[in-house]
Design an enzyme around this catalytic site. Structure first.
Site, PDB file in Angstrom:
ATOM      1  N   ASN A 187       0.867  -1.179   0.000  1.00 30.38           N
ATOM      2  CA  ASN A 187       0.000   0.000   0.000  1.00 30.38           C
ATOM      3  C   ASN A 187       0.901   1.226   0.000  1.00 30.38           C
ATOM      4  O   ASN A 187       1.539   1.524   1.010  1.00 30.38           O
ATOM      5  CB  ASN A 187      -0.898  -0.030   1.248  1.00 30.38           C
ATOM      6  CG  ASN A 187      -1.691   1.255   1.431  1.00 30.38           C
ATOM      7  OD1 ASN A 187      -1.754   2.092   0.532  1.00 30.38           O
ATOM      8  ND2 ASN A 187      -2.297   1.405   2.605  1.00 30.38           N
ATOM      9  N   TRP A 188       0.944   1.893  -1.143  1.00 32.79           N
ATOM     10  CA  TRP A 188       1.855   3.045  -1.269  1.00 32.79           C
ATOM     11  C   TRP A 188       1.318   4.306  -0.579  1.00 32.79           C
ATOM     12  O   TRP A 188       2.012   5.309  -0.493  1.00 32.79           O
ATOM     13  CB  TRP A 188       2.127   3.336  -2.753  1.00 32.79           C
ATOM     14  CG  TRP A 188       3.172   2.426  -3.349  1.00 32.79           C
ATOM     15  CD1 TRP A 188       3.717   1.309  -2.779  1.00 32.79           C
ATOM     16  CD2 TRP A 188       3.808   2.574  -4.626  1.00 32.79           C
ATOM     17  NE1 TRP A 188       4.649   0.752  -3.622  1.00 32.79           N
ATOM     18  CE2 TRP A 188       4.716   1.505  -4.762  1.00 32.79           C
ATOM     19  CE3 TRP A 188       3.690   3.500  -5.665  1.00 32.79           C
ATOM     20  CZ2 TRP A 188       5.515   1.349  -5.909  1.00 32.79           C
ATOM     21  CZ3 TRP A 188       4.484   3.335  -6.810  1.00 32.79           C
ATOM     22  CH2 TRP A 188       5.384   2.270  -6.919  1.00 32.79           C
ATOM     23  N   LYS A 189       0.055   4.263  -0.150  1.00 30.64           N
ATOM     24  CA  LYS A 189      -0.564   5.448   0.482  1.00 30.64           C
ATOM     25  C   LYS A 189      -0.380   6.664  -0.449  1.00 30.64           C
ATOM     26  O   LYS A 189      -0.408   6.476  -1.666  1.00 30.64           O
ATOM     27  CB  LYS A 189       0.008   5.657   1.888  1.00 30.64           C
ATOM     28  CG  LYS A 189      -0.073   4.354   2.710  1.00 30.64           C
ATOM     29  CD  LYS A 189       0.188   4.518   4.167  1.00 30.64           C
ATOM     30  CE  LYS A 189       0.029   3.165   4.866  1.00 30.64           C
ATOM     31  NZ  LYS A 189       0.166   3.243   6.308  1.00 30.64           N
ATOM     32  N   HIS A 213      -9.375   1.131   5.249  1.00 29.54           N
ATOM     33  CA  HIS A 213      -8.086   1.346   5.907  1.00 29.54           C
ATOM     34  C   HIS A 213      -8.271   2.328   7.068  1.00 29.54           C
ATOM     35  O   HIS A 213      -9.082   3.259   6.969  1.00 29.54           O
ATOM     36  CB  HIS A 213      -7.066   1.902   4.900  1.00 29.54           C
ATOM     37  CG  HIS A 213      -5.669   1.859   5.423  1.00 29.54           C
ATOM     38  ND1 HIS A 213      -5.201   2.755   6.345  1.00 29.54           N
ATOM     39  CD2 HIS A 213      -4.651   0.994   5.188  1.00 29.54           C
ATOM     40  CE1 HIS A 213      -3.936   2.448   6.647  1.00 29.54           C
ATOM     41  NE2 HIS A 213      -3.587   1.387   5.957  1.00 29.54           N
ATOM     42  N   GLU A 269      -6.603   4.733   7.976  1.00 35.12           N
ATOM     43  CA  GLU A 269      -6.355   6.133   7.614  1.00 35.12           C
ATOM     44  C   GLU A 269      -7.563   6.739   6.903  1.00 35.12           C
ATOM     45  O   GLU A 269      -7.720   7.962   6.863  1.00 35.12           O
ATOM     46  CB  GLU A 269      -5.069   6.226   6.766  1.00 35.12           C
ATOM     47  CG  GLU A 269      -3.843   5.976   7.648  1.00 35.12           C
ATOM     48  CD  GLU A 269      -2.628   5.428   6.927  1.00 35.12           C
ATOM     49  OE1 GLU A 269      -2.552   5.516   5.696  1.00 35.12           O
ATOM     50  OE2 GLU A 269      -1.732   4.897   7.628  1.00 35.12           O
ATOM     51  N   GLU A 326      -4.858  -4.645  10.820  1.00 34.27           N
ATOM     52  CA  GLU A 326      -3.779  -3.677  10.995  1.00 34.27           C
ATOM     53  C   GLU A 326      -4.013  -2.892  12.285  1.00 34.27           C
ATOM     54  O   GLU A 326      -4.788  -1.917  12.287  1.00 34.27           O
ATOM     55  CB  GLU A 326      -3.743  -2.697   9.818  1.00 34.27           C
ATOM     56  CG  GLU A 326      -3.541  -3.350   8.477  1.00 34.27           C
ATOM     57  CD  GLU A 326      -3.036  -2.352   7.442  1.00 34.27           C
ATOM     58  OE1 GLU A 326      -1.919  -2.547   6.954  1.00 34.27           O
ATOM     59  OE2 GLU A 326      -3.739  -1.372   7.148  1.00 34.27           O
ATOM     60  N   GLY A 340       3.324   2.215  10.765  1.00 34.72           N
ATOM     61  CA  GLY A 340       4.346   3.242  10.597  1.00 34.72           C
ATOM     62  C   GLY A 340       5.122   3.569  11.857  1.00 34.72           C
ATOM     63  O   GLY A 340       5.838   4.575  11.898  1.00 34.72           O
ATOM     64  N   SER A 360       3.998  -2.179  10.223  1.00 36.57           N
ATOM     65  CA  SER A 360       5.455  -2.256  10.411  1.00 36.57           C
ATOM     66  C   SER A 360       6.064  -3.583   9.970  1.00 36.57           C
ATOM     67  O   SER A 360       7.037  -4.044  10.557  1.00 36.57           O
ATOM     68  CB  SER A 360       5.824  -1.939  11.868  1.00 36.57           C
ATOM     69  OG  SER A 360       5.457  -0.611  12.200  1.00 36.57           O
ATOM     70  N   GLY A 363       3.076  -1.135   4.198  1.00 36.88           N
ATOM     71  CA  GLY A 363       3.101   0.275   3.840  1.00 36.88           C
ATOM     72  C   GLY A 363       4.501   0.713   3.432  1.00 36.88           C
ATOM     73  O   GLY A 363       4.950   0.493   2.312  1.00 36.88           O
ATOM     74  N   GLY A 364       5.215   1.307   4.364  1.00 35.84           N
ATOM     75  CA  GLY A 364       6.519   1.918   4.082  1.00 35.84           C
ATOM     76  C   GLY A 364       7.480   1.028   3.307  1.00 35.84           C
ATOM     77  O   GLY A 364       8.134   1.485   2.359  1.00 35.84           O
TER      78      GLY A 364
HETATM   79  P1  13P Z   1       3.470   0.347   7.537  1.00 38.61           P
HETATM   80  O1  13P Z   1       3.912  -0.954   6.899  1.00 38.61           O
HETATM   81  O2  13P Z   1       4.196   1.537   6.991  1.00 38.61           O
HETATM   82  O3  13P Z   1       3.439   0.260   9.024  1.00 38.61           O
HETATM   83  O4  13P Z   1       1.943   0.571   7.052  1.00 38.61           O
HETATM   84  C1  13P Z   1       1.018  -0.452   7.212  1.00 38.61           C
HETATM   85  C2  13P Z   1      -0.221  -0.077   6.486  1.00 38.61           C
HETATM   86  O5  13P Z   1      -0.952   0.797   6.903  1.00 38.61           O
HETATM   87  C3  13P Z   1      -0.507  -0.789   5.230  1.00 38.61           C
HETATM   88  O6  13P Z   1      -1.810  -0.559   4.796  1.00 38.61           O
END
Ligand code: 13P
Length: 249
Positions: free
Chosen positions: A10-12, A92, A94, A162, A168, A207, A228-229
């Site tokens: 997920n590149w956000k 999600h 977010e 999650e 993050g 993470s 994510g990251g």
């Molecule tokens: P991180 O891997 O950066 O913690 O993000 C997880 C996430 O929200 C994937 O959707």
């Protein structure tokens, strides 16, 4: 039948055209791993470009519940399909937290996505206060109860657990906590869809990186990872896919 491992990035709100090379390297490596399904969810602006890459499997990060109409700034599930997407994330944290999306909103989005032909990854997860109060499982099961579509094919809908406090932050739950949550999710899904729940993939997110992936992916009822990251670069993401492949044997 064993569930295939599923690793999704997920590149956000990250990724310009200059990031296409990373996606290309991720899909090229994924193409070598026959036992793992890999997908990337870039921002809407990059869906078409990623979908044109060899071996690409691309998803959106959200969609509107309506097919079209006066919803300035939104993107519908048929538009994602039209751009080459094959899946979409819904719910999600977010989106739930930053855009006040309710369980009912998430359910409507999931139903719209399925109707448009997209596979769905439905996200859930508790905030830190709920984890600390000991109510995480009840909280997450309640989210799922109210955000799951009424009807769906088990092989077209995955759940991503999650924990918000793990996103993050570099913090991850204990393996026991991850398998307790995933086991509770599987049991609740059995109550909803019977034996088909055993075909559904339950992803862990928060993470995940190349160092902890093997351990997290081996926890009970964990069928993959939502990353994510570490999905922004092939150098960080491909070792997670490798770890999933090693576990798949
Ligand atoms: P991180 O891997 O950066 O913690 O993000 C997880 C996430 O929200 C994937 O959707």
């Amino acid at each position: 039948m064993a569930r295939r491992k599923y690793v999704v990035g997920n590149w956000k709100m990250n990724g310009l055209k200059s990031a296409l090379g990373e996606a290309e390297a991720i899909f090229a490596a994924a193409g070598q791993q026959s036992a793992v399904d890999v997908a990337l969810c870039p921002p809407f602006t990059m869906v078409g470009a990623l979908a044109a890459l060899p071996k690409a499997v691309v998803g959106g990060q959200d969609c509107h519940a309506a097919q079209s109409g006066a919803y300035t700034g939104s993107v519908s599930a048929p538009m994602l399909v039209d751009s080459g997407a094959r899946l979409v994330l819904v719910g999600h944290s977010e989106r739930r937290e930053g855009f006040a999306e309710s369980d009912a909103d998430v359910k409507a989005k999931a139903e719209a996505a399925l109707a448009a032909g997209l596979n769905v990854i439905l996200c859930c997860g508790e905030p830190l206060s709920v984890r600390e109060s000991g109510d995480a499982i009840a909280f997450v099961l309640n989210q799922i109860e109210h955000s799951l579509p009424d009807a769906f094919d088990a092989d077209r809908l995955a759940i991503a657990y999650e924990p918000i406090w793990a996103i993050g932050t570099g913090l991850v739950p204990t393996l026991n906590d991850v398998s307790a949550m995933h086991g509770a999710l599987r049991e609740a899904l059995r109550g909803r869809v019977g034996g088909k729940a055993d075909q559904m993939r339950l992803l862990y997110g928060g993470s995940v990186n190349g160092e902890n992936a093997a351990e997290l992916l081996s926890a009970g009822d964990v069928d993959g990872a939502l990353v994510g990251g570490a999905s922004l670069s092939a150098a960080k993401f491909n070792p997670i896919v490798d770890a999933a492949a090693a576990l798949a044997g």
